[in-house]
Enzyme design. Structure first.
Site, PDB file in Angstrom:
ATOM      1  N   CYS A  39       6.043  -1.573  -0.666  1.00 15.05           N
ATOM      2  CA  CYS A  39       5.005  -2.209   0.530  1.00 15.05           C
ATOM      3  C   CYS A  39       5.708  -1.922   2.065  1.00 15.05           C
ATOM      4  CB  CYS A  39       4.683  -3.958   0.379  1.00 15.05           C
ATOM      5  SG  CYS A  39       6.236  -4.816   0.358  1.00 15.05           S
ATOM      6  N   GLU A  58       4.122 -11.855   1.948  1.00 15.75           N
ATOM      7  CA  GLU A  58       4.946 -10.884   1.826  1.00 15.75           C
ATOM      8  C   GLU A  58       3.676 -10.282   1.602  1.00 15.75           C
ATOM      9  OE1 GLU A  58       6.904 -10.298   3.510  1.00 15.75           O
ATOM     10  OE2 GLU A  58       8.207 -12.005   4.314  1.00 15.75           O
TER      11      GLU A  58
END
Ligand code: ADP
Length: 461
Positions: free
Chosen positions: A277, A243
């Site tokens: 993010c 990720e």
């Protein structure tokens, strides 16, 4: 801070590191730096832990995970205080993160009982069985921006599947991890089922990747480090979930509901001061609504209070990006006042006239800076949005849902919010395309990452 929650008997080490508050530099704790042998001992522990844990029934694992979930929520205030102290996250955001983090544990506890296999009709009369087996003892490396939820998002599905986990949390926010570990032990997640290690990130990463005893690595962090780890794992074909970074476009069409847009735009850009993010990183605004958007957005941004960034290096990085953008022709529409006494603080800022050629357009800003780009047609918006090596989250705002969903289909991003910016949850798949990662977390897709699929063909004759 509840000292009991953050004290744990780790092995004796000759070296320690300190954990400091990003807000005032105050030392919060001192923790051991594991050497390579100690990391190896922790790996051995989770290998033994796997034998015990994977032999429990799925129902027993579910019961223990539910208990962990309940303990996390029962300690919500203390966990949020610990998180705010080590990350400078606003208390209300930390409280939300504890709930968000806990939701992965309860969701996975329920899903633990549903690890069904399959029977395949076979042409030769054999019985064809598909088994889903826990992959084994696994490793996790987590970042500082969600000190609690990024751990539960990995550990809960792993444990639900029957795996054990050794985790290296960010050295900037290890206290939330320790508190989680203590609550895990209280819930019945024994030694060896979930372990923590601390120390030199690069050394630990190498030990994790090179160890054949650890069957998988799940990483959340920068694309730069993700690439290093993937390369290291390739040597023994270790499975990975990655990720990584994002550069989310936030597209606003002329027909959008502006009040809704502004509410989401502010939340999506400035939550935890822009250090997530999936933060809206580039605002792409259609020309007909541009002037009105700017007016309302700037008025809303002027009212917000944000936390300082994680450290002064982060503030310097954001400042450099903004200065570079100004030199390249970006126009600062609004910049709040800085705080001279707090070197980790970067003020909310809005920049107009940003173009595809600028460094800031390509960068994951990871700070409270909104960059605005004007576009004409839906085709232009898609082209601009996809002009990045990242592919994590994207947002589309407009009342013409036919247009919005067509655009969503063309976006090269793993997650798209249409008139929505809250897209991360325990029940939905989170993950990226392109250089934003591999694999998914959350939902049954996230648990699947911790299973091996095994086919068994039985000749019954
Ligand atoms: P960020 O820029 O968000 O800090 P990083 O990718 O640097 O992202 O950090 C995410 C996690 O990766 C942290 O736990 C950090 O300690 C760890 N890390 C950093 N460098 C390495 C490395 N070379 N090998 C393994 N882990 C690393």
């Amino acid at each position: 801070m509840n000292k009991k929650l953050i004290s744990y008997k780790f092995p004796q080490t000759s070296l320690n590191f300190s954990v400091n508050s990003p807000a005032n530099g105050k030392k919060l704790a001192s923790l051991p730096i594991f050497d390579a042998n100690q990391v190896q001992s922790s790996i051995k522990k989770v290998v033994t832990g796997f034998e015990n844990w994977s032999n429990k029934t799925a129902f027993e694992r579910a019961r223990i995970l539910h208990k962990w979930h309940d303990l996390i929520l029962a300690n919500k205030q203390d966990l949020a205080k610990i998180m705010s102290a080590e990350s400078a996250k606003l208390m209300e955001e930390s409280l939300l993160e504890v709930e968000f983090g806990a939701s992965f544990v309860s969701w996975c506890a329920e899903e633990a009982k549903r690890a069904y296999g399959e029977i395949i009709p076979m042409p030769n009369g054999n019985r064809g069985e598909v088994h889903r087996q826990p992959i084994g003892a696994v490793a996790a490396i987590t970042p500082w921006n969600f000190p609690l939820a990024m751990i539960t998002r990995k550990v809960a599905p792993a444990l639900a599947a029957g795996c054990s986990v050794v985790c290296k949390p960010s050295e900037l926010t290890p206290l939330s991890a320790i508190a989680l570990l203590n609550l895990a032990r209280e819930a019945g997640i024994e030694d060896g089922v979930f372990e923590l290690v601390f120390g030199d990130a690069s050394m630990i990463g190498k030990e994790f990747c090179a160890s054949p005893a650890l069957k998988k690595l799940s990483f959340t962090g920068s694309t730069r480090v993700g690439k290093i780890l993937m390369e290291q794992c390739a040597a023994i074909m270790k499975k990975v979930t990655m990720e990584l970074g994002g550069n989310a476009p936030f597209i606003v069409f002329d027909d959008a509901n502006l009040d809704l847009v502004v509410a989401h735009a502010v939340k999506s850009r400035f939550r935890f001061s822009g250090q997530t993010c999936i933060c809206a990183n580039r605002f792409l605004i259609q020309e007909g609504i541009y002037a009105e958007f700017v007016k309302k957005f700037a008025a809303a941004v002027k009212k917000i209070e944000i936390a300082p960034l994680i450290n002064s290096a982060a503030a310097e990085k954001v400042s450099k990006l903004v200065e570079g953008c100004k030199k390249e022709g970006g126009k600062v529409l609004y910049a709040a006042k800085g705080k001279a006494e707090m070197p980790t603080y970067y003020p909310p800022t809005i920049i107009e006239a940003v173009t595809e050629k600028m460094e800031i357009f390509a960068a994951e800003i990871f700070g409270p800076v909104a960059t605005l780009v004007k576009f004409k047609t839906a085709k232009d918006a898609v082209k601009l949005a996809n002009a990045t090596s990242y592919g994590l989250a994207a947002y589309v705002f407009g009342t013409d849902l036919r247009q919005a969903s067509k655009v969503a289909e063309q976006l090269e991003f793993g997650m798209v919010g249409i008139n929505e910016s809250a897209i991360s949850a325990s029940h939905s798949p989170f993950g990226g395309m392109k250089e934003s990662g591999i694999g998914r977390e959350g939902s049954h897709y996230g648990i699947e990452e911790y299973f091996e699929t095994k086919f068994v063909s039985i000749n019954l004759m």
